[in-house]
Design an enzyme around this catalytic site. Sequence first.
Site, PDB file in Angstrom:
ATOM      1  CD  GLU A  72      -3.196  -0.506  -0.043  1.00 32.08           C
ATOM      2  OE1 GLU A  72      -2.940  -0.069  -1.083  1.00 32.08           O
ATOM      3  OE2 GLU A  72      -3.597  -1.315   0.531  1.00 32.08           O
ATOM      4  CB  SER A  77     -15.457   3.530  -7.459  1.00 32.52           C
ATOM      5  OG  SER A  77     -15.019   4.539  -6.872  1.00 32.52           O
ATOM      6  CG  ASP A  83      -6.267   2.333  -7.439  1.00 38.08           C
ATOM      7  OD1 ASP A  83      -5.585   1.573  -6.879  1.00 38.08           O
ATOM      8  OD2 ASP A  83      -6.678   3.377  -7.222  1.00 38.08           O
TER       9      ASP A  83
END
Length: 386
Positions: free
Chosen positions: A39, A132, A177
């Site tokens: 991360e 998203s 992402d």
Amino acid sequence: MNGGAAAAPDDLLDRFAAHFGRPADGEWSAPGRVNLVGEHTDYNGGASLPFAIDRRARVAVALRGDRTVRVVSTIDERHHESSLDTLAEAAGWAAYVLGVAWAIGQEHALDDKPGFDLLLDSAVPVGVGVSSSAAIEAAVCVALDELWGLGLARDEMVRLCRRAENEVVGAPTGTLDQSAVLFAEPDAAVLLDFGTGASEIVPLGFEAAELDVLVVDSTIGHDHAVGEYGERRRECEAAAAALGSPLGRLTPAELDRRIGELDPLLARRARHIVTDTARTFEVARMLRAGRADEIGPLLTASHVSQRDDFGTSVPAIDVAVEAAVEAGALGARLTGGGFGGASIALVRRADAERVRDAVTRAVTQAGHPRPEIFTARASGGARRER
């Protein structure tokens, strides 16, 4: 835009025709993603191991005969109208759509390209840390690539989608992402080495091992376009400058020898990046060896690092992680950029319901909002649907 119950796939083309009064040229989709480990490593030259999930953003698109661009989502039914000449002025969820077209236009001439009508629908939860925004960007990018006949390579799509998010949306994210949702394959993760630019498909083996990943949405939203995310990035840049090296290229032993050169705060930030990159490569090694059921402790160690060294967790997520492990999860951690969002728990399929109940009970008893929990299975990347 709020993710949630998406329109049934068979309905999207019908809804496009009803809204715009003509048929779409096709339907394209891209998945959300869960980061298994690694991360905040993407903008530090480290490594991450994400996989795409079986919740997708979908776009129905038709080219126009002029330069007008009209976009609408099925969630709020809001209509945004622009042109190929004013794409960078977009705001809100439309910025993710129009920003991709803008980024393409910065590197490929759009003088002879027509505008388009686009209907967006998404089942990828928003503000949870499951990308998203990248799902929307990638779905739009593969659609425009095909319709405009651009012939973009996937790595170029990654760069363009990131540029849209950085320069139009204003979120200082890396390429994790977009890489995950564009390169993904079913029942596999994508090992991303941001130092070398290399990527590798790593079979997860979760299906054969009867393992599931539970996504625990804290319902505490985050926004990477503001606040703490940018602060962490600046702290990492300061630590890297002091050490004269991207943090993700240092080994834990190298950092141990030099950590005294940093002030205590920057030392903690650097330690997370260095150790989480090392954990990422170790998890990938174990997965290649068919040892999926042994990676749990490394996931939990990653959470401790995010909580204590990087300061990106929140109490509701800490409670969820602890409860999941106590209830039998093999490992659990915060996933995504943090400051809210979601955690994940790796569980044996037979234990999933017990872990789910234990997490819900512990989180609500601690006075936090009731979490929303769903199972995420590794899915394929961005593609044309119809």
